[in-house]
Motif scaffolding. Sequence first.
Motif, PDB file in Angstrom:
ATOM      1  N   PHE A 298       1.039  -1.266   0.033  1.00  0.00           N
ATOM      2  CA  PHE A 298       0.245  -0.250  -0.137  1.00  0.00           C
ATOM      3  C   PHE A 298       1.197   1.083   0.052  1.00  0.00           C
ATOM      4  N   TYR A 299       1.998   1.304   1.497  1.00  0.00           N
ATOM      5  CA  TYR A 299       2.777   2.579   0.913  1.00  0.00           C
ATOM      6  C   TYR A 299       3.502   2.705  -0.042  1.00  0.00           C
ATOM      7  N   LYS A 300       4.043   0.933  -0.840  1.00  0.00           N
ATOM      8  CA  LYS A 300       4.777   1.650  -2.172  1.00  0.00           C
ATOM      9  C   LYS A 300       4.088   1.829  -3.294  1.00  0.00           C
ATOM     10  N   ASN A 301       2.693   1.311  -2.847  1.00  0.00           N
ATOM     11  CA  ASN A 301       2.251   1.787  -4.656  1.00  0.00           C
ATOM     12  C   ASN A 301       0.955   3.774  -4.451  1.00  0.00           C
ATOM     13  N   LYS A 302       1.664   4.096  -2.969  1.00  0.00           N
ATOM     14  CA  LYS A 302       1.461   5.720  -2.983  1.00  0.00           C
ATOM     15  C   LYS A 302       2.053   6.073  -2.982  1.00  0.00           C
ATOM     16  N   MET A 303       3.290   5.390  -2.805  1.00  0.00           N
ATOM     17  CA  MET A 303       4.490   6.723  -2.927  1.00  0.00           C
ATOM     18  C   MET A 303       4.738   6.475  -5.193  1.00  0.00           C
ATOM     19  N   GLU A 304       4.040   5.479  -5.515  1.00  0.00           N
ATOM     20  CA  GLU A 304       5.050   5.622  -6.721  1.00  0.00           C
ATOM     21  C   GLU A 304       3.187   6.538  -7.388  1.00  0.00           C
ATOM     22  N   ALA A 305       2.370   6.378  -7.038  1.00  0.00           N
ATOM     23  CA  ALA A 305       1.250   7.721  -7.123  1.00  0.00           C
ATOM     24  C   ALA A 305       2.098   8.840  -7.239  1.00  0.00           C
ATOM     25  N   LYS A 306       2.167   9.079  -5.833  1.00  0.00           N
ATOM     26  CA  LYS A 306       2.507  10.657  -5.600  1.00  0.00           C
ATOM     27  C   LYS A 306       4.281  10.701  -7.028  1.00  0.00           C
ATOM     28  N   ARG A 307       4.708   9.429  -7.588  1.00  0.00           N
ATOM     29  CA  ARG A 307       5.322  10.075  -7.931  1.00  0.00           C
ATOM     30  C   ARG A 307       5.061  10.433  -9.438  1.00  0.00           C
ATOM     31  N   ASN A 308       3.863   9.852  -9.833  1.00  0.00           N
ATOM     32  CA  ASN A 308       3.060   9.772 -11.635  1.00  0.00           C
ATOM     33  C   ASN A 308       2.540  11.086 -10.993  1.00  0.00           C
ATOM     34  N   MET A 309       2.269  11.804 -10.629  1.00  0.00           N
ATOM     35  CA  MET A 309       1.162  12.648 -10.429  1.00  0.00           C
ATOM     36  C   MET A 309       1.552  13.711 -11.455  1.00  0.00           C
ATOM     37  N   SER A 310       0.089  14.212 -11.608  1.00  0.00           N
ATOM     38  CA  SER A 310       0.464  15.186 -12.889  1.00  0.00           C
ATOM     39  C   SER A 310       1.595  16.777 -12.233  1.00  0.00           C
ATOM     40  N   LYS A 311       1.515  17.540 -13.101  1.00  0.00           N
ATOM     41  CA  LYS A 311       2.769  18.819 -12.862  1.00  0.00           C
ATOM     42  C   LYS A 311       1.778  18.633 -12.077  1.00  0.00           C
ATOM     43  N   GLU A 312       0.357  19.978 -11.958  1.00  0.00           N
ATOM     44  CA  GLU A 312      -0.382  20.589 -11.838  1.00  0.00           C
ATOM     45  C   GLU A 312      -0.635  20.148  -9.614  1.00  0.00           C
ATOM     46  N   GLU A 313      -0.895  18.698 -10.155  1.00  0.00           N
ATOM     47  CA  GLU A 313      -0.617  18.311  -8.724  1.00  0.00           C
ATOM     48  C   GLU A 313       0.377  17.866  -7.942  1.00  0.00           C
ATOM     49  N   LYS A 314       1.924  18.376  -8.770  1.00  0.00           N
ATOM     50  CA  LYS A 314       2.568  18.083  -7.738  1.00  0.00           C
ATOM     51  C   LYS A 314       2.899  19.848  -7.239  1.00  0.00           C
ATOM     52  N   GLN A 315       2.235  20.437  -8.282  1.00  0.00           N
ATOM     53  CA  GLN A 315       2.446  21.705  -7.781  1.00  0.00           C
ATOM     54  C   GLN A 315       1.554  22.361  -6.681  1.00  0.00           C
ATOM     55  N   LYS A 316       1.008  21.832  -6.574  1.00  0.00           N
ATOM     56  CA  LYS A 316      -0.304  22.112  -5.461  1.00  0.00           C
ATOM     57  C   LYS A 316       0.139  21.684  -3.728  1.00  0.00           C
ATOM     58  N   ILE A 317       0.917  20.684  -4.211  1.00  0.00           N
ATOM     59  CA  ILE A 317       1.620  19.972  -3.159  1.00  0.00           C
ATOM     60  C   ILE A 317       2.778  20.913  -3.110  1.00  0.00           C
ATOM     61  N   LYS A 318       3.323  21.392  -3.467  1.00  0.00           N
ATOM     62  CA  LYS A 318       4.715  22.152  -3.331  1.00  0.00           C
ATOM     63  C   LYS A 318       3.473  23.422  -1.913  1.00  0.00           C
ATOM     64  N   GLU A 319       2.772  24.216  -2.920  1.00  0.00           N
ATOM     65  CA  GLU A 319       1.900  25.634  -2.789  1.00  0.00           C
ATOM     66  C   GLU A 319       2.189  25.184  -1.335  1.00  0.00           C
ATOM     67  N   ALA A 320       1.391  24.374  -1.016  1.00  0.00           N
ATOM     68  CA  ALA A 320       0.401  23.724   0.393  1.00  0.00           C
ATOM     69  C   ALA A 320       1.836  24.278   1.094  1.00  0.00           C
ATOM     70  N   ASN A 321       3.049  22.824   1.061  1.00  0.00           N
ATOM     71  CA  ASN A 321       4.176  22.919   1.822  1.00  0.00           C
ATOM     72  C   ASN A 321       4.618  24.736   2.155  1.00  0.00           C
ATOM     73  N   GLN A 322       4.599  25.195   0.738  1.00  0.00           N
ATOM     74  CA  GLN A 322       5.579  26.469   0.895  1.00  0.00           C
ATOM     75  C   GLN A 322       4.602  27.463   2.067  1.00  0.00           C
ATOM     76  N   LYS A 323       3.218  27.289   2.097  1.00  0.00           N
ATOM     77  CA  LYS A 323       2.191  28.115   3.214  1.00  0.00           C
ATOM     78  C   LYS A 323       2.600  27.789   4.711  1.00  0.00           C
ATOM     79  N   ILE A 324       2.591  25.881   4.372  1.00  0.00           N
ATOM     80  CA  ILE A 324       3.584  25.680   5.947  1.00  0.00           C
ATOM     81  C   ILE A 324       4.434  26.740   6.006  1.00  0.00           C
ATOM     82  N   VAL A 325       5.101  26.351   5.178  1.00  0.00           N
ATOM     83  CA  VAL A 325       6.782  27.026   5.508  1.00  0.00           C
ATOM     84  C   VAL A 325       7.139  28.684   6.099  1.00  0.00           C
TER      85      VAL A 325
END
Length: 626
Positions: A261-288
Amino acid sequence: MRPEENRNEERKIKKNKSEGKKPSAEELGSRADTSKSKNKKQKETGKKKKEKSAKEQEEPEYPDFHSDRKNRVKKRAREEDPQEETLVARRKKKVKTETEERAEKTKKDVKVKKEKKVKEEPQIAAGGKRKKTKEEIEAARALKIKKKEEEEQQRWRWWEEEKYEDGIKWKFLEHKGAYFPPEYEPFPDHVKFYYDGKPMALSLAAEEVAGFFAHMLDHEYTTKEVFRNNFFTDWRKEMTLKERMIITDLEKCNFNEMFEFYKNKMEAKRNMSKEEKQKIKEANQKIVEVFGFCLMDQHQERIGNFKIEPPGLFRGRGDHPKQGKLKKRIQPEDVIINCSRDSKIPEPPLGHKWKEVRFDNTVTWLASWTENVQGSCKYIMLNANSKLKGEKDWEKYEVARNLKSRIAAIREKYKQDWKSKQMVARQRAVALYFIDKLALRAGTEKEEGETADTVGCCSLRVEHIKLYPELDGQQHVVEFDFLGKDSIRYYNKVPVKKSVFKNLKLFMENKQGDDDLFDRLNTSLLNKHLNSLMPGLTAKVFRTFNASVTLQQQLKELTDSSANMPEKILSYNRANRAVAVLCNHQRAPPKTFEQSMANLQSKASQKSQANYDNRKQCHRICINKM
DNA sequence: ATCCCCACTTAGTAAAGGACTC
DNA sequence: GAGTCCTTTACTAAGTGGGGAT
């Protein structure tokens, strides 16, 4: 030892000296059971053979600090196993060969040439799609540089300001507390844990901890007995009574679905679209943005680690007796906040309270908590670019710079002390010689059984060195073999001065392998002595000093002012490597190393085949032309 | 003298990011 | 555009050293 005993001993030594006898270890006060409290480890230690006396031979005064180790094959102790052969190969590869360096250089040269070409041919570059990408890359690079420059301009130029009075670290401090890791998210229903072949539902607490183990299933840790036992013991503590009754054997536990399950989750994260990745990045940026900065004396400073460490299994290095233990989730109720009384006190997460809020401006931390595995304190502090860290760093190098003007006298002093009548002075002098010559760490005593069995200079045991009156054509050779910080193996064969050699023999007399080599010495004594020689001098300063000297020497030796940038970078890297060798800095090869190396080798052989074919072709053409 | 606690630095590992290659 | 390689950053374990209590 009482003073009168001391005097008696001195008299004995004098008497022996006048009779032409060398003082015995006992007379000098070297007995394995003396003053220093010990962290004896239960280990099989064969009695060391007594070394035969050696001929006089002086080693060069202060050779370059690393020369005798340059070609040494280093290895980590954990690698001493049946897999030795493959691991030796890995280690060999770790230190880059000259060929590789040349390849590196050629690669860099080509890169620079390419970049130059792009710059020289803007009209060509402007057209095609590929060229545009290059331009974009250039633009991104420029933007990054500009951003850095701006940051630099905004930087708090604390070094131009007046220093605060001693011990005061700040006058105003405001921050947002700490960022807590998200709550545990249970596995979906279809992901099951199996015990003894049958699916078994776990309570939330037990499931979370099982998940920590499952997450690491592909890591070597989970194969280690100590890790498994510690995990299992702590895991059982988190179980309900019923669970504890059933789950009694780790071997019968099957975490595979959780792992998948964890492995697949990581894999899915890796395969996320650019937009999805960007969203996560922005959320992290906000935390920072919220938690990553504090206000210190009218300046915004970046916090180094604003996140509370998430729960998990303790990953102690080497043979750590506590590896695998559960690192518990930290609650706000565990956290002490430190800030200004007149600042906006950070709010704890909803429904929670801080353990304490204090206003201590003699320390640099913003928050702290006590970790459950080792009982040690963890701190939230500023990052390396901050004033507080920068100032401390500056001071460190100032002390090292001071040492430069005193080092000759200090070396002279410890050489004299090799002949001291007092055992403690002799031991101190020999230890200091090692710290200075070999850049060993101080070697603070540790509590037995609480951490991995590692040592530094003062805590070296008899079993960690071997004396060779003669070895490979050199005289008075000391072989060091011990685990240092992070359980990194230190292995070195060093020719030493004859009197050091003789002293070592003396220190080892009547001792077992697990007795302290410097039984009269500890870091506190050593540092007190060092402080009397120069204010602020401690054992660790020698590492800073000698590392700096080495870097400077090597840079001077390796750098040619007319060299181009890639060549200079290569020299710089080589100089740094010399420092790494001196300080015994080592990293495990990355997991992908074997494959990468195989790829490189196949590429290299393809290339050499192509070169060979080319030459053959040219040769033919030449012959035909003749 | 020794122990122990606290505060802080040092350093290895893992993850993330980004450039390059095929 | 995926895969690979290299660099940077984040994380946190493991040291050092000072100072106070015993």
